[in-house]
Design a protein around this motif. Sequence first.
Motif, PDB file in Angstrom:
ATOM      1  N   SER A  44     -63.464 -25.634  29.419  1.00 43.44           N
ATOM      2  CA  SER A  44     -62.309 -25.800  30.297  1.00 43.44           C
ATOM      3  C   SER A  44     -62.285 -27.185  30.922  1.00 43.44           C
ATOM      4  O   SER A  44     -61.241 -27.842  30.983  1.00 43.44           O
ATOM      5  N   LEU A  45     -63.481 -27.651  31.354  1.00 43.35           N
ATOM      6  CA  LEU A  45     -63.562 -28.982  31.939  1.00 43.35           C
ATOM      7  C   LEU A  45     -63.254 -30.065  30.896  1.00 43.35           C
ATOM      8  O   LEU A  45     -62.561 -31.041  31.187  1.00 43.35           O
ATOM      9  N   THR A  46     -63.766 -29.836  29.680  1.00 50.90           N
ATOM     10  CA  THR A  46     -63.488 -30.790  28.600  1.00 50.90           C
ATOM     11  C   THR A  46     -61.999 -30.865  28.301  1.00 50.90           C
ATOM     12  O   THR A  46     -61.440 -31.947  28.105  1.00 50.90           O
ATOM     13  N   LEU A  47     -61.368 -29.682  28.247  1.00 49.11           N
ATOM     14  CA  LEU A  47     -59.931 -29.657  27.993  1.00 49.11           C
ATOM     15  C   LEU A  47     -59.159 -30.358  29.104  1.00 49.11           C
ATOM     16  O   LEU A  47     -58.193 -31.092  28.850  1.00 49.11           O
ATOM     17  N   LYS A  48     -59.597 -30.160  30.336  1.00 44.72           N
ATOM     18  CA  LYS A  48     -58.919 -30.824  31.457  1.00 44.72           C
ATOM     19  C   LYS A  48     -59.101 -32.330  31.366  1.00 44.72           C
ATOM     20  O   LYS A  48     -58.145 -33.095  31.577  1.00 44.72           O
ATOM     21  N   ASN A  49     -60.332 -32.760  31.068  1.00 46.33           N
ATOM     22  CA  ASN A  49     -60.585 -34.193  30.953  1.00 46.33           C
ATOM     23  C   ASN A  49     -59.799 -34.794  29.791  1.00 46.33           C
ATOM     24  O   ASN A  49     -59.246 -35.898  29.891  1.00 46.33           O
ATOM     25  N   ARG A  50     -59.774 -34.051  28.693  1.00 44.89           N
ATOM     26  CA  ARG A  50     -59.027 -34.548  27.536  1.00 44.89           C
ATOM     27  C   ARG A  50     -57.539 -34.630  27.848  1.00 44.89           C
ATOM     28  O   ARG A  50     -56.866 -35.590  27.468  1.00 44.89           O
ATOM     29  N   SER A  51     -57.052 -33.612  28.512  1.00 44.13           N
ATOM     30  CA  SER A  51     -55.641 -33.621  28.897  1.00 44.13           C
ATOM     31  C   SER A  51     -55.336 -34.786  29.829  1.00 44.13           C
ATOM     32  O   SER A  51     -54.326 -35.481  29.673  1.00 44.13           O
ATOM     33  N   LEU A  52     -56.261 -35.032  30.800  1.00 45.46           N
ATOM     34  CA  LEU A  52     -56.075 -36.150  31.713  1.00 45.46           C
ATOM     35  C   LEU A  52     -56.135 -37.476  30.958  1.00 45.46           C
ATOM     36  O   LEU A  52     -55.328 -38.389  31.209  1.00 45.46           O
ATOM     37  N   PHE A  53     -57.068 -37.566  30.005  1.00 49.24           N
ATOM     38  CA  PHE A  53     -57.203 -38.789  29.218  1.00 49.24           C
ATOM     39  C   PHE A  53     -55.947 -39.046  28.384  1.00 49.24           C
ATOM     40  O   PHE A  53     -55.432 -40.171  28.327  1.00 49.24           O
ATOM     41  N   LEU A  54     -55.454 -37.974  27.740  1.00 50.29           N
ATOM     42  CA  LEU A  54     -54.255 -38.132  26.924  1.00 50.29           C
ATOM     43  C   LEU A  54     -53.051 -38.499  27.772  1.00 50.29           C
ATOM     44  O   LEU A  54     -52.235 -39.350  27.378  1.00 50.29           O
ATOM     45  N   ASP A  55     -52.932 -37.868  28.940  1.00 51.45           N
ATOM     46  CA  ASP A  55     -51.818 -38.205  29.834  1.00 51.45           C
ATOM     47  C   ASP A  55     -51.896 -39.665  30.258  1.00 51.45           C
ATOM     48  O   ASP A  55     -50.882 -40.380  30.293  1.00 51.45           O
ATOM     49  N   THR A  56     -53.114 -40.111  30.606  1.00 58.28           N
ATOM     50  CA  THR A  56     -53.293 -41.508  31.001  1.00 58.28           C
ATOM     51  C   THR A  56     -52.997 -42.455  29.844  1.00 58.28           C
ATOM     52  O   THR A  56     -52.350 -43.497  30.009  1.00 58.28           O
ATOM     53  N   LEU A  57     -53.471 -42.065  28.658  1.00 57.78           N
ATOM     54  CA  LEU A  57     -53.251 -42.893  27.472  1.00 57.78           C
ATOM     55  C   LEU A  57     -51.776 -43.001  27.142  1.00 57.78           C
ATOM     56  O   LEU A  57     -51.257 -44.096  26.891  1.00 57.78           O
ATOM     57  N   LEU A  58     -51.095 -41.875  27.163  1.00 63.89           N
ATOM     58  CA  LEU A  58     -49.667 -41.889  26.849  1.00 63.89           C
ATOM     59  C   LEU A  58     -48.881 -42.673  27.884  1.00 63.89           C
ATOM     60  O   LEU A  58     -47.933 -43.385  27.561  1.00 63.89           O
TER      61      LEU A  58
END
Length: 841
Positions: free
Chosen positions: A206-220
């Motif tokens: 869950s934490l990984t998914l949140k971090n990945r989601s945050l990373f993707l949002d930041t990247l986009l």
Amino acid sequence: MDSASYLKTLISRWGVELSLVALLALAFSLFQDTKLFETASAPITPLSDEAAKSVKDLVKIFDKAKLHQRSYLKTRSNEDLQVYNQQVTLVNTKMVELTQGVKENPEQQLPVYHFNQLVWGEFDNLNKELTAGKISRNPAQADKLYQTAEGLLKVSLAPKTAFLKFGGVSLSKAECAALVALLLFITMFISRQWHRDEFLEQKSESLTLKNRSLFLDTLLASMSEALIVIDQDGHFTQYNAAAQRIVGTRIKDVFNDWSLHELGFYNVTTGVPFSKEELPFYKALYGETVDDLEIFVKNAAHPEGMYISLSSRCINDIDGSIRGALVVFRDITRRKQIEKEYQKAREAAVEASLKKSDFLAAMSHEIRTPMNGVIGMTTLLADTSLNEEQKEYVGTVKRSAESLLMLINDILDYSKIEAGKISLDPQPFDLRFLVRDMTEIFKPVVSEKGIHFELTMNERSAWNFIGDQGRLRQVLVNLLGNAVKFTSVGTVELAISQFNQKNGKSLLRFEVKDTGPGLREEDRKSLFQKYFQTKDGMKVGGTGLGLSISKQLVDLMGGSIGVESVFQAGSTFWFTVELPQCQAQDLPRSSEVAFAKLFKGHVLVAEDQLVNQRVAISYLQKLGLTVEIAAQGRLALDKVRTGNYDLVFMDCQMPVMNGFESTREIRKFESEAQRNRTPIIALTANGVSSEEHTYKEAGMDDYLAKPLELSRLIEVLHRWLQPNVEVIDLSVIEKLQKFVVKDQNLIAALIEDFELSAPGLIQTMNEAASTGELQAVSEAAHALKSASASLGAKPLAELCQEIEDCNNSQKAKELVAQIELHYTRSLNELNKRKMIWQKSS
């Protein structure tokens, strides 16, 4: 999910509950079956000496460890800590020894196991206290350990009742209860442990998914490219800030209540807004892929308009069905602006280039016109009777004029190269003859300066190749000219090496060596740039274009060029080209010509310059023609209307009416009066744009460039006028018509032999005349005379006889040039006759 994973999931989630149910079921089964229990009495086997010693040693180890642990907590002495760690290490060893000591006595294994657990528990407490840094328990807590040790060391007998017989093993009820409890504890522990691991794993995922989601949002959000995700209904479900900046703040309403007009996507080519079906992200929902489509966007967010480049792909589900689309586009407005600016700059450059070409054309005309007079009159003067001193003066004037013309050609050639108008004209040629002929140019200058000139090339090698000998000559003249110009003392050498290749080509290396001032390193690096001149070069003059042109010509021929130089010690300029080899019979015949009355006819020359008029009149009259002059185009038109001419030479630039206008009017007159077409030859001093199609469009049949070259003039006249005399005596060949040799007409066989042998004989005469070997010239002329006379080529045979009797090398050269022309005419006439006879038979 496999069976192992399923079992793990079952125990981790329901292990406690299952353990309780199993415990109740087992207890019920055990106590319902009375046959399993019976009363018995058995002696307890005492511990072995080794096992008893291990128990005592464990107690001592614990006491010593506790002592040094207490001491360390008070003094913080490393020695105490070291001793404590040693006791911890000894515990493992003694426990292993104790366990091995009771291995053969099953009834002793459980008490020993409990004892080991107590020892580990006490050491665990000691470790916790060390970690906390203080004593946290009562010293009496270790009494259970001592009591258990004493119990193990007692040797006594005790009755044992209610044994459970199961699989050959007898257990009491207490032991059965303890075993079940242990199993329950283990099951519950494993259950809780696995449950905890599963919880931690889920938490980590869950934490990984949140971090990945945050990373993707930041990247986009940080991407300069706009990105939009579209669902299968066409709605924009996800997008980044770049997309919102381009589409607008109402991006989420696209395909909901937003009209396509408000979206503002226009076709770049037509300027028409896209329909819904034409939009790339809508096409992607039907599986169509779009790459780098340029779109013009004009909407509320960008009222001034902007350009984007868009790509779209469909998004497929696991089963391959389309679940949406991904659209990526970027702002290319700046690039389009640069392209427009580049287009404007290009148009300006083209306009400037056209102006430069016009200027060069005008300059060429203005300079070449007087140069035509200078070179033409010196050529005519050289054909008169002159003493040796006069010939030297005339030669110096002519060479000076040719040098000036070479400077002009350098500038014009560079303009042609820049415009991409220079192309190669590969033809078979003899490199040895070309080099010898070219070096003759430099002999007077070399003699005047008192320096030596050397030519090095293997005389035994074949030097026949296919290439553009004119451009090759131009490069060599530039390099040799520079070497001679900068060498005051010493030697100039031209060395040519040939390296044979397997594919029928040879790699040629040309080296021009001099003993001149040499080059500095900074000059050597910039030497082949246009308009570059060294300090020494500025003193002797020049355009600074010769080496630059040479480099571009060598590059055009697929070769390489360079220079090696030592300052104050001389330079070596070199270049290499790869050329196909050819045979001697493939070589074209010599084009060297001299004045002779070769033609008959009446020609008109339209020329406004007085000197050019005199040059044209003299040239044409010496070739056997009757000449009239028209000083401008209108007068030329009037003369053609009232007179009858075999040929018209028309200067292109004249007052009142230029040559193009006059030619158009002449063609119009001929068409209206139904008169035969008079051949018109353009005379042009334009050295840049003298393309043949320009004159063809005006109605001209051919063209000649100024200054007039005698060989080119004779070539043009030969195409449009009849020769002065009959080249073939038909009465001779008619006598041979009835003879046959090996199923072939004798005349055809003789013509074939003549065509094969004559070029070699003429080539031999040329080479021998150049070296002054008059005997070899005479022998070749005699052989050609016999072949010519047998076929009725009387003018050619008479010329050959004249060469046989000639004792002057210069006169022999002139006669050989005339033989070349007569041979061509004779062969053409013979081939015509042969075709006529073949058709008639």
